[in-house]
Design an enzyme around this catalytic site. Structure first.
Site, PDB file in Angstrom:
ATOM      1  NE  ARG A  52      -2.826   0.545   3.394  1.00 58.78           N
ATOM      2  CZ  ARG A  52      -2.131   0.819   4.509  1.00 58.78           C
ATOM      3  NH1 ARG A  52      -1.440   1.941   4.624  1.00 58.78           N
ATOM      4  NH2 ARG A  52      -2.123  -0.038   5.507  1.00 58.78           N
ATOM      5  CE1 TYR A 104     -15.419  12.516 -15.314  1.00 55.26           C
ATOM      6  CE2 TYR A 104     -15.103  12.352 -12.947  1.00 55.26           C
ATOM      7  CZ  TYR A 104     -15.423  11.768 -14.157  1.00 55.26           C
ATOM      8  OH  TYR A 104     -15.744  10.438 -14.200  1.00 55.26           O
ATOM      9  CG  ASP A 176      -8.562  16.783 -13.997  1.00 55.03           C
ATOM     10  OD1 ASP A 176      -7.898  16.237 -14.903  1.00 55.03           O
ATOM     11  OD2 ASP A 176      -9.567  16.262 -13.481  1.00 55.03           O
ATOM     12  CE  LYS A 201     -11.698   9.039 -17.872  1.00 56.87           C
ATOM     13  NZ  LYS A 201     -11.970  10.265 -17.146  1.00 56.87           N
TER      14      LYS A 201
END
Ligand SMILES: *Cc1c(COP(=O)(O)O)cnc(C)c1O
Length: 388
Positions: A52, A104, A176, A201
């Site tokens: 992690r 978004y 972003d 993306k």
């Protein structure tokens, strides 16, 4: 490399963050499918103790993305939303955020439905209007969040100007950069503090992985974000990190073709009699085209098209494609079409949606890297069949 020459984008895309595997010479970073690492003595390890916190496949990707964005530090996440969520952990109850008014949808939801619960306040502004932005600052403002180009109207805002305004007020800026990718623009070089990505993306680029990333220059800021990353645990698995790492190797090649195809589609549809308006940053008709020429290498792979069509006809067009696929998401090698009014932006009330310029006849194209002639023929046949 021994010389001080800075490497080009394509060379970094392929090599940065990676070196041949020391035990086998494998040229590609292995998928380190391990949760833990054997220690020589308590706390004596090779820099890895639990996956992690750190995993070598992820480390390679973090170094690669940092190099592409011109950043000193990178952090990878299980999704774009996990990355953006991590940034909000910098804030506390009573703090104020200024965000773009066409962010978004998931980011809007995070600010409006989750973080309001913890006493965070957000003012949404038109980021293309610097006066509106300046007027929104309060004494408790801690963060400016923006996207450029935005979704789906592809409005572009001035990264350097906005980061400059925020910096003067001692406020962090997060950009972003999912739509543009670092191949087309690098917000950190323009003064932004944090770049966020949905690597789902263009960076992944093959519609086969969900992921996110944060890039930053300031060491202290990076360490804070890394602490939240480890505390909240929204990290990607090694296979996901591997897929994005493979994707970024061809980012520059894919983006060139995305942009070339998108420009052809935008020019073709601009002259189409069933089209009211084409929105594409690469077109001179784009409202911020002068800024785009300064800020972006090319116009990107997204094209939004307002058809002279009713809601029903626009939906019919979306269902009539043979090469384009009707789907949410974007940035993969395959061309996708989206009807924002009924799909990605359906949660915005109709009146508000239309007021924001999101007409029912608007379709959003994620132009892929297929042959441009086939994409244009497909658009023509889908429109001809559906709008009479
Ligand atoms: C998709 C997207 C996100 C969210 O990313 P996920 O990987 O889906 O969590 C954030 N910002 C933009 C601009 C996006 O397109």
């Amino acid at each position: 490399m021994n010389s001080d020459r800075t490497l080009g984008f394509g060379t970094n895309a392929i090599h940065a963050g990676q070196s041949p595997d020391p035990t086998t010479g494998a040229i590609m970073t292995p998928v380190y499918m391990t949760s833990t690492y054997v220690q020589e003595a308590p706390s004596v390890n090779k820099g890895y103790d639990y996956s992690r916190s750190h995993n070598p496949t992820r480390t390679a990707l973090e170094g690669n993305l940092a190099a592409l964005e011109g950043a000193n530090h990178g952090l990878c996440f299980a999704s774009g939303m996990a990355a953006i969520h991590c940034v909000l952990n910098l804030l506390k109850s009573g703090d104020h955020v200024i965000a773009g008014n066409d962010l978004y949808g998931g980011t809007y939801r995070l600010l409006q439905t989750l973080y309001t619960k913890f006493g965070l306040k957000t003012t949404f502004v038109d980021m293309t209007d610097q006066k509106q932005l300046e007027a929104a600052f309060q004494s408790n403002t801690k963060l400016v969040m923006l996207e450029t180009p935005t979704n789906p109207l592809l409005r572009c805002c001035d990264l350097e100007a906005i980061a400059g305004i925020a910096k003067k007020k001692g406020v962090l800026t997060m950009a972003d950069n999912t739509f543009a990718t670092p191949y087309l623009q690098t917000p950190i070089a323009l003064g932004c503090d944090i770049v966020a990505h949905s690597t789902t993306k263009y960076l992944g680029g093959h519609s086969d992985v969900v992921g996110g990333a944060l890039l930053s220059n300031d060491r202290e800021l990076h360490e804070q974000l890394m602490h939240f990353q480890n505390t909240c645990g929204g990290t990607p698995g090694p296979m996901d990190a591997f897929l994005v790492l493979r994707g970024t190797k061809t980012l520059h090649v894919r983006m060139d073709r995305h942009c070339e195809n998108a420009m052809r589609v935008a020019e073709h549809l601009s002259a189409h009699d069933k089209v009211a308006r084409v929105i594409y940053p690469g077109l001179e008709s784009h409202p911020q085209h002068e800024l785009v020429k300064r800020q972006m290498r090319k116009g990107g792979g997204m094209v939004s098209v307002e058809l002279k069509a009713s809601d029903e006809q626009a939906k019919q067009v979306c269902s009539s494609f043979e090469v384009f696929s009707l789907a949410e998401s974007l940035g993969g090698v395959e061309s996708l079409v989206d009807h924002p009014a009924s799909m990605t932006h359906a949660s915005i009330p109709a009146a508000e949606r239309r007021a924001a310029g999101l007409e029912d006849g608007l379709i959003r194209l994620s132009v892929g890297v297929e042959d441009g002639d086939d994409l244009i023929a497909d658009l023509d046949q889908a429109i001809a069949r559906s709008i009479t």
